[in-house]
Scaffold this motif. Structure first.
Motif, mmCIF file in Angstrom:
data_model
loop_
_atom_site.group_PDB
_atom_site.id
_atom_site.type_symbol
_atom_site.label_atom_id
_atom_site.label_comp_id
_atom_site.label_asym_id
_atom_site.label_seq_id
_atom_site.Cartn_x
_atom_site.Cartn_y
_atom_site.Cartn_z
ATOM 1 N N THR A 1 0.815 -1.219 0.000
ATOM 2 C CA THR A 1 0.000 0.000 0.000
ATOM 3 C C THR A 1 0.845 1.264 0.000
ATOM 4 O O THR A 1 0.353 2.331 -0.365
ATOM 5 C CB THR A 1 -0.926 0.011 1.218
ATOM 6 O OG1 THR A 1 -0.142 -0.139 2.421
ATOM 7 C CG2 THR A 1 -1.935 -1.121 1.142
ATOM 8 N N TRP B 1 -4.063 6.693 -2.549
ATOM 9 C CA TRP B 1 -4.995 6.282 -1.495
ATOM 10 C C TRP B 1 -4.720 7.075 -0.226
ATOM 11 O O TRP B 1 -3.580 7.239 0.192
ATOM 12 C CB TRP B 1 -4.834 4.778 -1.251
ATOM 13 C CG TRP B 1 -5.793 4.203 -0.249
ATOM 14 C CD1 TRP B 1 -7.071 4.607 -0.011
ATOM 15 C CD2 TRP B 1 -5.553 3.113 0.636
ATOM 16 N NE1 TRP B 1 -7.655 3.838 0.949
ATOM 17 C CE2 TRP B 1 -6.738 2.907 1.370
ATOM 18 C CE3 TRP B 1 -4.468 2.278 0.865
ATOM 19 C CZ2 TRP B 1 -6.860 1.914 2.330
ATOM 20 C CZ3 TRP B 1 -4.600 1.286 1.813
ATOM 21 C CH2 TRP B 1 -5.777 1.100 2.538
ATOM 22 N N HIS C 1 -10.239 0.064 2.036
ATOM 23 C CA HIS C 1 -9.470 -0.753 1.090
ATOM 24 C C HIS C 1 -10.401 -1.584 0.215
ATOM 25 O O HIS C 1 -11.363 -2.195 0.686
ATOM 26 C CB HIS C 1 -8.523 -1.679 1.851
ATOM 27 C CG HIS C 1 -7.718 -2.560 0.952
ATOM 28 N ND1 HIS C 1 -8.130 -3.825 0.606
ATOM 29 C CD2 HIS C 1 -6.551 -2.352 0.301
ATOM 30 C CE1 HIS C 1 -7.242 -4.373 -0.201
ATOM 31 N NE2 HIS C 1 -6.271 -3.501 -0.398
ATOM 32 N N GLN D 1 -4.658 -1.281 -3.751
ATOM 33 C CA GLN D 1 -5.813 -0.400 -3.675
ATOM 34 C C GLN D 1 -6.191 0.062 -5.082
ATOM 35 O O GLN D 1 -5.370 0.593 -5.812
ATOM 36 C CB GLN D 1 -5.512 0.813 -2.787
ATOM 37 C CG GLN D 1 -6.634 1.824 -2.685
ATOM 38 C CD GLN D 1 -7.850 1.284 -1.949
ATOM 39 O OE1 GLN D 1 -7.790 0.215 -1.343
ATOM 40 N NE2 GLN D 1 -8.942 2.007 -1.983
#
Length: 415
Positions: free
Chosen positions: A186, A192, A234, A282
């Protein structure tokens, strides 16, 4: 003749044994006959009593006698040569030290030895100490230690508690590894809000379930007019988002951006590419503002490009059209890689977009933007990916967008 007869009588008397010697010889013969009838255990017992053997010590002899008494009756027969061989082997093995014994003799001693638990523990401790003193490393000493542990009394409750602690530790390690792996993946998702690498100055709008983010200049098809719609929670793909509230915010962002760019003679195209991933990636949906002419030609161009590339994607070469009645979440299956494009309501198509399942690994993640770049005679994004950009220019593009976005921003009315 008389003299000769007397000499013969004297010679017979000289060779004739005495009564005492005859008696002693008969006694010895009787004893030897009795000895022949004795068992091996009785012979050893007599040998120890008379002190005529230096082979056995007191303790070892008593143990050996006890073992020999337990032998079968056939083995006690002195005429059996096998019993004699077995006894001689046992005696010779007891006479040796453990360091001088062969493997077969050590195995015989182990089988024939009747030791208490305390004696076994002492013996194993002495063996381990000797090996450590001589500098003998590792495996044998560890093996002896394990053997000693096996002889210890077993506590069932303690064993269950220990197994439970180990299971808890393993689960904690798995959770930590999973978290570290998720953080590693991530951290590359700079679009994100939940990523450590997220740049807050690129956030343009924040709904309850969705965020609108400005794309960095080096991965923008058109600087200042390329955006990302990203779920706050997520999600590996938008199709997996079963919550209708998320799709409602997608529609509201799409409508607001379309209305804003309609005043400039432009339209908005949505693109989503979902490739096989580990589950921590993501997803994002690209939002690109294009001229109306490009928007009208988008259905034809994308259909042609998708059909040409279907052989590289896999066996599913059927295009799945989407519409207001059949949105993409009801057309494409969950947990499968796919490509999705939406242009909205245009006069050149009855559909609002296309979806397609991907099976091969050769599909390019920037296929949608490359198709648009060919339509507008622009360089593909991958040509500018490593280009350095000015942060001042980026902030200026964000400021210009926010100035126009104020009239259409629906997120400011959220409580």
């Amino acid at each position: 003749g008389i003299k000769v007869g007397k000499k013969k009588k004297k010679a017979k008397k000289a060779h004739k044994p005495s009564t005492s010697s005859v008696r002693s010889e008969s006694i010895s013969k009787e004893q030897s006959h009795e000895n022949d009838n004795q068992s091996v255990a009785d012979k050893l017992r007599n040998a120890i009593a008379t002190g005529k053997t230096g082979v056995l010590e007191d303790r070892s002899a008593s143990r050996m006698i006890g073992r020999l008494e337990s032998l079968p009756v056939e083995a006690e027969n002195p005429s059996d040569s096998t019993a004699t061989v077995v006894v001689s082997r046992k005696v010779s093995s007891i006479d040796k030290r453990e360091e001088d014994m062969t493997a077969a003799e050590l195995a015989m001693n182990e089988r024939n030895m009747t030791m208490s638990w305390d004696e076994q523990m002492v013996r194993n401790a002495i063996r381990t100490g000797k090996k450590r003193k001589k500098g003998i490393s590792g495996d044998d000493s560890d093996e002896e230690l394990e053997n000693m542990k096996r002889l210890l009394p077993v506590d069932v409750k303690e064993q269950k508690a220990k197994a439970a602690r180990k299971a808890t530790q393993r689960e904690q390690h798995r959770e930590v590894d999973r978290y570290l792996q998720q953080e590693k993946i991530t951290s590359k998702c700079s679009w994100w809000v939940g990523s450590k690498s997220f740049a807050k100055h690129r956030l343009l709008g924040l709904g309850n379930h969705l965020s609108l983010v400005m794309a960095p200049p080096n991965i923008s098809l058109i600087q200042g007019h390329h955006f990302h719609m990203v779920p706050i929670q997520h999600a590996s793909s938008f199709v997996e988002c079963n919550d209708d509230a998320i799709w409602d915010e997608v529609k509201r962002f799409h409508t607001a951006l379309s209305n804003m760019y309609a005043t400039k003679g432009k339209g908005v195209i949505l693109l989503e590419t979902v490739l096989p991933n580990t589950g921590f990636w993501q997803t994002k949906m690209d939002v690109i503002a294009v001229p109306f002419s490009v928007l009208q030609d988008a259905p034809m161009y994308f259909k042609s490009s998708m059909v040409e590339q279907c052989d590289e994607w896999g066996t599913h070469n059927k295009l799945m059209p989407t519409s207001a009645r059949k949105p993409v979440k009801s057309v494409l299956p969950i947990k499968l890689p796919y490509f999705y494009v939406e242009w909205g309501n245009v006069s050149t198509s009855e559909n609002t977009g296309y979806g397609m399942i991907l099976e091969g690994d050769s599909f390019r993640h920037d296929f949608g933007s490359d198709t648009l770049s060919s339509m507008m005679d622009l360089d593909p994004i991958r040509f500018n990916r490593k280009r350095k950009f000015s942060h001042e220019e980026e902030r200026e593009n964000i400021a210009n967008f926010m100035e126009r976005w104020k009239k259409f921003d629906w997120t400011k009315d959220l409580v």
